[in-house]
Design a protein around this motif. Structure first.
Motif, PDB file in Angstrom:
ATOM      1  N   THR A 147      65.438   3.727  14.525  1.00 54.47           N
ATOM      2  CA  THR A 147      65.390   3.387  13.097  1.00 54.47           C
ATOM      3  C   THR A 147      65.459   4.650  12.242  1.00 54.47           C
ATOM      4  OG1 THR A 147      64.009   1.473  13.642  1.00 54.47           O
ATOM      5  CG2 THR A 147      64.070   2.149  11.346  1.00 54.47           C
ATOM      6  N   ILE A 148      64.784   5.698  12.673  1.00 54.72           N
ATOM      7  CA  ILE A 148      64.847   6.980  11.966  1.00 54.72           C
ATOM      8  C   ILE A 148      66.265   7.540  11.997  1.00 54.72           C
ATOM      9  CG2 ILE A 148      64.102   9.395  12.091  1.00 54.72           C
ATOM     10  CD1 ILE A 148      61.338   8.350  12.919  1.00 54.72           C
ATOM     11  N   GLU A 149      66.907   7.443  13.136  1.00 52.74           N
ATOM     12  CA  GLU A 149      68.289   7.949  13.249  1.00 52.74           C
ATOM     13  C   GLU A 149      69.231   7.191  12.321  1.00 52.74           C
ATOM     14  OE1 GLU A 149      71.445  10.335  14.512  1.00 52.74           O
ATOM     15  OE2 GLU A 149      69.267  10.591  14.640  1.00 52.74           O
ATOM     16  N   GLU A 150      68.999   5.908  12.146  1.00 52.64           N
ATOM     17  CA  GLU A 150      69.843   5.122  11.234  1.00 52.64           C
ATOM     18  C   GLU A 150      69.739   5.641   9.799  1.00 52.64           C
ATOM     19  OE1 GLU A 150      68.533   1.117  11.737  1.00 52.64           O
ATOM     20  OE2 GLU A 150      69.461   0.881  13.717  1.00 52.64           O
ATOM     21  N   ALA A 151      68.574   6.181   9.432  1.00 53.39           N
ATOM     22  CA  ALA A 151      68.404   6.747   8.091  1.00 53.39           C
ATOM     23  C   ALA A 151      68.934   8.176   8.019  1.00 53.39           C
ATOM     24  CB  ALA A 151      66.926   6.720   7.701  1.00 53.39           C
ATOM     25  N   PHE A 152      68.691   8.946   9.075  1.00 49.30           N
ATOM     26  CA  PHE A 152      69.111  10.350   9.074  1.00 49.30           C
ATOM     27  C   PHE A 152      70.623  10.522   9.173  1.00 49.30           C
ATOM     28  CE2 PHE A 152      65.014  12.640  10.703  1.00 49.30           C
ATOM     29  CZ  PHE A 152      64.513  12.609   9.415  1.00 49.30           C
ATOM     30  N   ALA A 153      71.288   9.686   9.942  1.00 47.09           N
ATOM     31  CA  ALA A 153      72.721   9.879  10.203  1.00 47.09           C
ATOM     32  C   ALA A 153      73.542   9.969   8.917  1.00 47.09           C
ATOM     33  CB  ALA A 153      73.243   8.780  11.124  1.00 47.09           C
ATOM     34  N   PRO A 154      73.439   9.011   7.983  1.00 47.43           N
ATOM     35  CA  PRO A 154      74.187   9.159   6.732  1.00 47.43           C
ATOM     36  C   PRO A 154      73.661  10.301   5.869  1.00 47.43           C
ATOM     37  CG  PRO A 154      72.802   7.188   6.650  1.00 47.43           C
ATOM     38  CD  PRO A 154      72.757   7.695   8.039  1.00 47.43           C
ATOM     39  N   ALA A 155      72.357  10.590   5.952  1.00 46.90           N
ATOM     40  CA  ALA A 155      71.785  11.674   5.143  1.00 46.90           C
ATOM     41  C   ALA A 155      72.392  13.012   5.530  1.00 46.90           C
ATOM     42  CB  ALA A 155      70.269  11.705   5.303  1.00 46.90           C
ATOM     43  N   ARG A 156      72.749  13.180   6.796  1.00 45.92           N
ATOM     44  CA  ARG A 156      73.371  14.432   7.228  1.00 45.92           C
ATOM     45  C   ARG A 156      74.753  14.615   6.620  1.00 45.92           C
ATOM     46  NH1 ARG A 156      71.774  12.601  12.829  1.00 45.92           N
ATOM     47  NH2 ARG A 156      69.548  13.101  12.957  1.00 45.92           N
ATOM     48  N   SER A 157      75.324  13.536   6.107  1.00 46.16           N
ATOM     49  CA  SER A 157      76.612  13.605   5.408  1.00 46.16           C
ATOM     50  C   SER A 157      76.435  13.533   3.897  1.00 46.16           C
ATOM     51  CB  SER A 157      77.525  12.460   5.877  1.00 46.16           C
ATOM     52  OG  SER A 157      77.759  12.539   7.266  1.00 46.16           O
ATOM     53  N   GLY A 158      75.190  13.660   3.446  1.00 42.08           N
ATOM     54  CA  GLY A 158      74.919  13.676   2.020  1.00 42.08           C
ATOM     55  C   GLY A 158      74.695  12.319   1.390  1.00 42.08           C
ATOM     56  N   VAL A 159      74.610  11.264   2.215  1.00 39.91           N
ATOM     57  CA  VAL A 159      74.422   9.906   1.698  1.00 39.91           C
ATOM     58  C   VAL A 159      72.987   9.463   1.983  1.00 39.91           C
ATOM     59  CG1 VAL A 159      75.179   7.504   1.807  1.00 39.91           C
ATOM     60  CG2 VAL A 159      76.846   9.357   2.075  1.00 39.91           C
ATOM     61  N   GLU A 181      70.180   6.630   1.851  1.00 40.35           N
ATOM     62  CA  GLU A 181      69.978   5.180   1.769  1.00 40.35           C
ATOM     63  C   GLU A 181      68.477   4.917   1.749  1.00 40.35           C
ATOM     64  OE1 GLU A 181      72.227   2.998   1.393  1.00 40.35           O
ATOM     65  OE2 GLU A 181      74.117   3.876   2.073  1.00 40.35           O
ATOM     66  N   PRO A 182      67.877   4.793   0.554  1.00 41.34           N
ATOM     67  CA  PRO A 182      66.416   4.641   0.462  1.00 41.34           C
ATOM     68  C   PRO A 182      65.861   3.508   1.306  1.00 41.34           C
ATOM     69  CG  PRO A 182      67.342   5.059  -1.707  1.00 41.34           C
ATOM     70  CD  PRO A 182      68.507   4.831  -0.785  1.00 41.34           C
ATOM     71  N   ASP A 183      66.570   2.379   1.381  1.00 44.04           N
ATOM     72  CA  ASP A 183      66.069   1.241   2.156  1.00 44.04           C
ATOM     73  C   ASP A 183      65.934   1.591   3.642  1.00 44.04           C
ATOM     74  OD1 ASP A 183      65.939  -0.238  -0.133  1.00 44.04           O
ATOM     75  OD2 ASP A 183      67.753  -1.404   0.253  1.00 44.04           O
ATOM     76  N   LEU A 184      66.835   2.425   4.128  1.00 42.29           N
ATOM     77  CA  LEU A 184      66.768   2.820   5.544  1.00 42.29           C
ATOM     78  C   LEU A 184      65.551   3.706   5.798  1.00 42.29           C
ATOM     79  CD1 LEU A 184      70.518   3.564   6.398  1.00 42.29           C
ATOM     80  CD2 LEU A 184      69.187   1.495   6.870  1.00 42.29           C
ATOM     81  N   PHE A 185      65.215   4.544   4.829  1.00 40.09           N
ATOM     82  CA  PHE A 185      64.030   5.388   4.997  1.00 40.09           C
ATOM     83  C   PHE A 185      62.746   4.573   4.887  1.00 40.09           C
ATOM     84  CE2 PHE A 185      67.064   8.823   4.225  1.00 40.09           C
ATOM     85  CZ  PHE A 185      66.658   9.726   5.185  1.00 40.09           C
ATOM     86  N   VAL A 186      62.751   3.532   4.070  1.00 41.31           N
ATOM     87  CA  VAL A 186      61.593   2.633   4.017  1.00 41.31           C
ATOM     88  C   VAL A 186      61.392   1.956   5.372  1.00 41.31           C
ATOM     89  CG1 VAL A 186      60.677   0.512   3.003  1.00 41.31           C
ATOM     90  CG2 VAL A 186      61.718   2.247   1.531  1.00 41.31           C
ATOM     91  N   ARG A 187      62.490   1.500   5.967  1.00 38.73           N
ATOM     92  CA  ARG A 187      62.413   0.885   7.296  1.00 38.73           C
ATOM     93  C   ARG A 187      61.874   1.881   8.319  1.00 38.73           C
ATOM     94  NH1 ARG A 187      67.759  -1.246   9.437  1.00 38.73           N
ATOM     95  NH2 ARG A 187      66.349  -1.745  11.163  1.00 38.73           N
ATOM     96  N   ALA A 188      62.347   3.120   8.223  1.00 35.07           N
ATOM     97  CA  ALA A 188      61.891   4.148   9.160  1.00 35.07           C
ATOM     98  C   ALA A 188      60.402   4.424   8.985  1.00 35.07           C
ATOM     99  CB  ALA A 188      62.698   5.424   8.959  1.00 35.07           C
ATOM    100  N   SER A 189      59.941   4.506   7.743  1.00 33.38           N
ATOM    101  CA  SER A 189      58.520   4.742   7.479  1.00 33.38           C
ATOM    102  C   SER A 189      57.664   3.601   8.013  1.00 33.38           C
ATOM    103  CB  SER A 189      58.282   4.898   5.973  1.00 33.38           C
ATOM    104  OG  SER A 189      58.892   6.063   5.479  1.00 33.38           O
TER     105      SER A 189
END
Length: 399
Positions: A302-314, A316-324
């Protein structure tokens, strides 16, 4: 060899070497400097670093490795928490000289510590007494940090401070300094009952000269812009430590029961290794360890799903909420089962299992210490409030 191949193929021998004297080091208070250097020289401290041949290991691969490292020695695994956090931050940096500089240092085996927490103020806040004061031609850094885990083993220390004066007044600065910079003093003064050779302690910054090259980033604490949240990564890291310790508890429980020949006159079996009570306890410890591993790795995905787009500058707040949320759930569960399993280990050895020479108490002490990084009860309340009332999780470094 790619980093992913190295994670899979090269680590067994190294982990075995680290595990060999881990219990003795813990019992006698020996710092694992050689073991940390072994990991850095082997390239394992750079497993998440992107290479020309492809991306570095993602969160699931990293946490799988961390669990095994914690099983070998949770002290060594804990030392590298700030280091792998720093590498993840660099992965999100845009291409350019700043990223290139730190990528080269990571690839060369440099280890990064942290100086974030302070004894004053509320834990988890972005308000710091440590100040970065603007002066002619640069800045002066002054303050004191505590819980600087890993810094005594590091080449660089990452410091957070509030900027006073100049263009960035009031913002929070992230500064990366060599640990031998004039004015930087690191004292390994953590006296906890567990995890007590992790280089945790006080970092004092006495008018340390800081240049623009030392500044990683400035952040406006009042900004509402979406950012990558490293909280789930940092919190799940602690659960990976506990999971590795649990696997070690299972190892010790199995070995201890196999070795016992003497039992009580009123025991349900003549041989301890055939005692259904003790066999059931081994099974429960083993189940707790492996379910914890599955839970950590699931949250890591779940953390990787949030980090992967973030490494490209995108972002996704909802993905980080899921990760938290995922990381918080793992903590509430693993803290509870971990402490019970570490206590149950003593059921196999009778009174002799309490011998300091056996050092079986290290597992409970280490798990208990890790769980105290943030209150399990508060995490459970936050999850309940989210589910029942829709209250967002707290916006701080613990989520």
């Amino acid at each position: 060899m790619s980093v992913l191949t190295r994670v899979v193929s090269d680590r067994s021998t190294i982990l075995s070497e680290i595990a060999a004297d881990a219990a003795v080091r813990e019992l006698t208070g020996i710092d694992p400097h050689a073991q940390v250097r072994l990991l850095s020289e082997s390239g394992l401290t750079a497993v998440t670093l992107d290479e020309s041949s492809g991306p570095g290991a993602g969160a699931p691969e990293l946490f799988d490795f961390l669990i095994d490292l914690a099983r070998a020695d949770p002290i060594v695994a804990h030392i590298l928490r700030a280091h792998f956090w720093f590498v993840e931050q660099i992965r999100r940096f845009p291409d350019g000289p700043v990223r290139d500089r730190w990528v080269a240092e990571i690839a060369a085996g440099r280890v990064f510590g942290n100086a974030t927490s302070e004894r004053t103020g509320s834990a988890g806040s972005l308000s710091f007494q440590t100040e970065l004061r603007a002066v002619d031609g640069g800045w002066l850094l002054t303050g004191a940090k505590f819980y600087s885990t890993g810094t005594a083993f590091s080449d660089y220390v990452s410091v957070t401070a509030t900027v006073r004066g100049g263009e960035f007044d009031g913002q929070v600065a992230r500064i990366v300094l060599p640990v031998d910079r004039d004015g930087v003093t690191i004292v390994d003064d953590w006296d906890g009952i567990g995890q007590n050779r992790t280089g945790t302690g006080t970092t004092t910054l006495d008018s340390v000269r800081v240049t623009a090259d030392d500044i990683l980033a400035f952040t406006d604490p009042a900004s509402t812009a979406a950012i990558a949240n490293d909280g789930p990564f940092l919190q799940l890291y602690l659960q990976a430590l506990i999971t590795g310790i649990l696997l070690s508890v299972s190892d010790d429980a199995t070995a201890l029961l196999r070795s016992r020949t003497r039992t009580f006159d009123h025991a349900p079996a003549e041989s301890p290794r055939h005692d259904p009570v003790l066999l059931g306890t081994v099974g429960e410890i083993d189940a707790a360890a492996h379910v914890a591993r599955a839970a950590v790795l699931d949250a890591a995905r779940t953390i990787e799903e949030a980090f992967a787009p973030a490494r490209s500058g995108v972002i996704e707040p909802d993905l980080f909420v899921r990760a938290s949320t995922a990381a918080a759930r793992v903590k509430v569960h693993v803290d509870r089962v971990g402490l019970r399993a570490a206590a149950d280990l003593f059921d196999f050895g009778g009174a002799s299992s309490a011998s300091r020479a056996k050092n079986l108490d290290r597992h409970w002490r280490n798990i208990r210490t890790v769980t105290l990084h943030n209150p399990t009860s508060y995490k459970a309340i936050a999850l309940g409030d989210l589910l029942v009332n829709g209250t967002p999780l707290p916006a701080n470094g613990y989520f």
